[in-house]
Design an enzyme around this catalytic site. Structure first.
Site, short mmCIF file in Angstrom:
data_model
loop_
_atom_site.label_atom_id
_atom_site.label_comp_id
_atom_site.label_asym_id
_atom_site.label_seq_id
_atom_site.Cartn_x
_atom_site.Cartn_y
_atom_site.Cartn_z
N HIS A 83 -21.74 -13.54 18.87
CA HIS A 83 -21.36 -12.24 18.33
C HIS A 83 -22.11 -11.99 17.02
O HIS A 83 -22.23 -12.89 16.17
CB HIS A 83 -19.86 -12.22 17.98
N CYS B 222 -12.20 -14.10 17.81
CA CYS B 222 -13.55 -14.60 17.53
C CYS B 222 -14.29 -13.78 16.48
O CYS B 222 -14.92 -14.33 15.56
CB CYS B 222 -14.37 -14.67 18.82
N1 LIG Z 1 -14.17 -15.94 25.20
C1 LIG Z 1 -14.05 -15.92 23.87
O1 LIG Z 1 -15.05 -15.80 23.12
C2 LIG Z 1 -12.71 -16.04 23.23
C3 LIG Z 1 -12.65 -16.18 21.86
C4 LIG Z 1 -11.41 -16.31 21.24
C5 LIG Z 1 -10.28 -16.31 22.01
N2 LIG Z 1 -10.35 -16.17 23.36
C6 LIG Z 1 -9.10 -16.20 24.12
O2 LIG Z 1 -9.06 -17.39 24.92
C7 LIG Z 1 -8.33 -17.14 26.12
C8 LIG Z 1 -9.18 -17.53 27.33
O3 LIG Z 1 -10.35 -16.76 27.32
P1 LIG Z 1 -11.61 -17.09 28.25
O4 LIG Z 1 -12.67 -16.23 27.67
O5 LIG Z 1 -11.83 -18.56 28.38
O6 LIG Z 1 -11.14 -16.51 29.67
P2 LIG Z 1 -11.54 -16.95 31.16
O7 LIG Z 1 -12.92 -17.47 31.22
O8 LIG Z 1 -11.18 -15.77 32.00
O9 LIG Z 1 -10.53 -18.17 31.48
C9 LIG Z 1 -9.15 -18.00 31.59
C10 LIG Z 1 -8.50 -19.35 31.80
O10 LIG Z 1 -7.08 -19.18 31.81
C11 LIG Z 1 -6.55 -19.80 32.98
N3 LIG Z 1 -5.33 -19.13 33.43
C12 LIG Z 1 -5.18 -17.83 33.77
N4 LIG Z 1 -3.91 -17.59 34.14
C13 LIG Z 1 -3.25 -18.78 34.04
C14 LIG Z 1 -1.91 -19.19 34.28
N5 LIG Z 1 -0.99 -18.34 34.74
N6 LIG Z 1 -1.59 -20.49 34.06
C15 LIG Z 1 -2.52 -21.36 33.61
N7 LIG Z 1 -3.81 -21.03 33.37
C16 LIG Z 1 -4.16 -19.75 33.57
C17 LIG Z 1 -7.67 -19.65 33.99
O11 LIG Z 1 -7.45 -20.55 35.05
P3 LIG Z 1 -8.06 -20.28 36.56
O12 LIG Z 1 -9.49 -20.70 36.48
O13 LIG Z 1 -7.23 -21.16 37.40
O14 LIG Z 1 -7.90 -18.82 36.82
C18 LIG Z 1 -8.87 -20.00 33.12
O15 LIG Z 1 -8.94 -21.40 32.95
C19 LIG Z 1 -7.94 -15.67 26.06
O16 LIG Z 1 -6.64 -15.61 25.52
C20 LIG Z 1 -8.94 -15.07 25.12
O17 LIG Z 1 -8.45 -13.92 24.48
C21 LIG Z 1 -11.54 -16.04 23.99
#
Ligand SMILES: NC(=O)c1ccc[n+]([C@@H]2O[C@H](COP(=O)([O-])OP(=O)(O)OC[C@H]3O[C@@H](n4cnc5c(N)ncnc54)[C@H](OP(=O)(O)O)[C@@H]3O)[C@@H](O)[C@H]2O)c1
Length: 349
Positions: free
Chosen positions: A253, A133
């Site tokens: 950010h 991001c």
């Molecule tokens: N937040 C940001 O600003 C941002 C920006 C760029 C990239 N990212 C990337 O995007 C990804 C998700 O981030 P987030 O911020 O959305 O995190 P989050 O709110 O913690 O959500 C994680 C998601 O992944 C799912 N998950 C976890 N383990 C899994 C598995 N074994 N199989 C299938 N689904 C699974 C979770 O499902 P459950 O609800 O069932 O646990 C949830 O839907 C990460 O790789 C992060 O680095 C985030």
């Protein structure tokens, strides 16, 4: 194939997360014709109900077999899940747009910001990576400067929102705020890094650690900004230093960026015109009326906002910028859906 002729079977992996939820909203707003949609997550979320364009959908567990009947996978479920599932989806003929850092630096994986390096999409082999991001918003502003002046050196300090660390970090901020209102304190539960033992409060605090430390003293987040920027701008020699800091903001950010250009600046109007002409960038800058971008301003926007543009006091090729974007929209879900639209427009699916 054009957007009008074909519609697509889409899966969102990580649909219950903060990025996944935004992915649903961005897909709802997009030009992408959706033939069918699967909302996938871990075993923890099996059976949960979510909505897309007013219709209820039941969350299923992300099992590789699901991908046999899918054209496109929008994945935001962390690196280990991506490493396990993305190749399975690609093997079954689906195209994966992954938000994690798992594949970003792999040579045959395009790392794409559509306004910056759309040409990289043409080389995809089933997996496309969405950049970090804080990288995305910085390269949107650096690209026009690179084209007009060249770039020698970049020094960035970030002020990153808690939602960048996922739902658990948002929960920590909210529970600390609620406790403070009651005159109580709660033990910090998540930040700076969920998987590490030491935790810090985020209310009334700033944390100069995002992701784990590498042996060179920089954090992995800082090294992601450096390596990904060099890859996206095709500038492996560009000198970059980053300090990434978490602040008690929910979404959005901000970045203070110092750039040394390839030549001396003689005309600030030309710099402003150069930035203003960049697709996906809004120049929001007028000190005479205290006009500058903030996280509040950019919330929900897919554009990158730039303000506080000023020349350095000592170096004739030095420029300072303040760059702000919604980390869940342009920094993640919005950029991913834009990649999908580009793939469709260019017949690359
Ligand atoms: N937040 C940001 O600003 C941002 C920006 C760029 C990239 N990212 C990337 O995007 C990804 C998700 O981030 P987030 O911020 O959305 O995190 P989050 O709110 O913690 O959500 C994680 C998601 O992944 C799912 N998950 C976890 N383990 C899994 C598995 N074994 N199989 C299938 N689904 C699974 C979770 O499902 P459950 O609800 O069932 O646990 C949830 O839907 C990460 O790789 C992060 O680095 C985030």
């Amino acid at each position: 194939m054009t957007v009008q002729e074909t519609s697509y079977r889409i899966a969102i992996v990580g649909a219950t997360g903060v990025v996944g939820q935004e992915m649903i909203r961005q897909l709802e707003k997009s030009r992408v014709p959706v033939a069918s949609l699967k909302l996938l997550a871990s075993e923890r979320s099996r059976g949960k109900m979510l909505h897309f364009r007013g219709e209820p959908y039941t969350v299923e567990v992300a099992d590789p077999s699901v991908f046999s009947s899918v054209d496109v996978v929008l994945m935001s479920a962390g690196s280990s899940t991506a490493r396990a599932l993305a190749p399975e989806a690609a093997r079954r003929g689906a195209i994966v747009i992954d938000n994690s850092s798992a594949f970003r630096m792999e040579e045959d994986v395009p790392l794409v910001v559509p306004e910056v390096n759309p040409e990289a999409l043409a080389t995809h082999r089933g997996i496309i990576a969405n950049p970090n991001c804080s990288t995305i918003q910085m390269v949107v502003a650096l690209k026009p400067l690179a084209l007009r002046y060249g770039l020698k050196r970049v020094v960035v300090s970030t002020y990153q929102a808690v939602s960048g660390a996922g739902a658990g970090a948002v929960h920590q901020l909210q529970s600390e705020l609620e406790a403070a209102q009651r005159g109580e304190t709660v033990e910090p539960s998540y930040l700076p890094v969920a998987s590490l033992n030491v935790k810090y409060p985020i209310v009334d605090n700033v944390l100069p650690q995002i992701d784990r430390f590498e042996t060179n003293g920089f954090t992995f987040e800082e090294m992601k900004m450096i390596r990904e920027t060099q890859k996206i701008l095709d500038a492996p020699e560009l000198e970059i230093a980053a300090t990434c800091v978490r602040v008690p903001v929910t979404v959005g950010h901000s970045e203070s960026v110092y750039v040394e250009l390839g030549r001396e600046l003689d005309d600030m109007d030309e710099v402003m015109e150069t930035l203003r002409a960049q697709e996906g960038l809004v120049l929001w800058d007028d000190p005479s009326v205290q006009k500058f971008p903030t996280p509040h301003l950019v919330r929900g926007e897919n554009e990158v906002y730039v303000g506080r543009v000023r020349r350095d006091l000592y170096r004739a090729n030095g420029l300072h910028l303040w760059i702000v974007a919604d980390n869940l929209v342009k920094g993640a879900a919005g950029n991913a859906v834009q990649i999908l639209e580009k793939l469709i427009d260019n017949d690359l699916l």
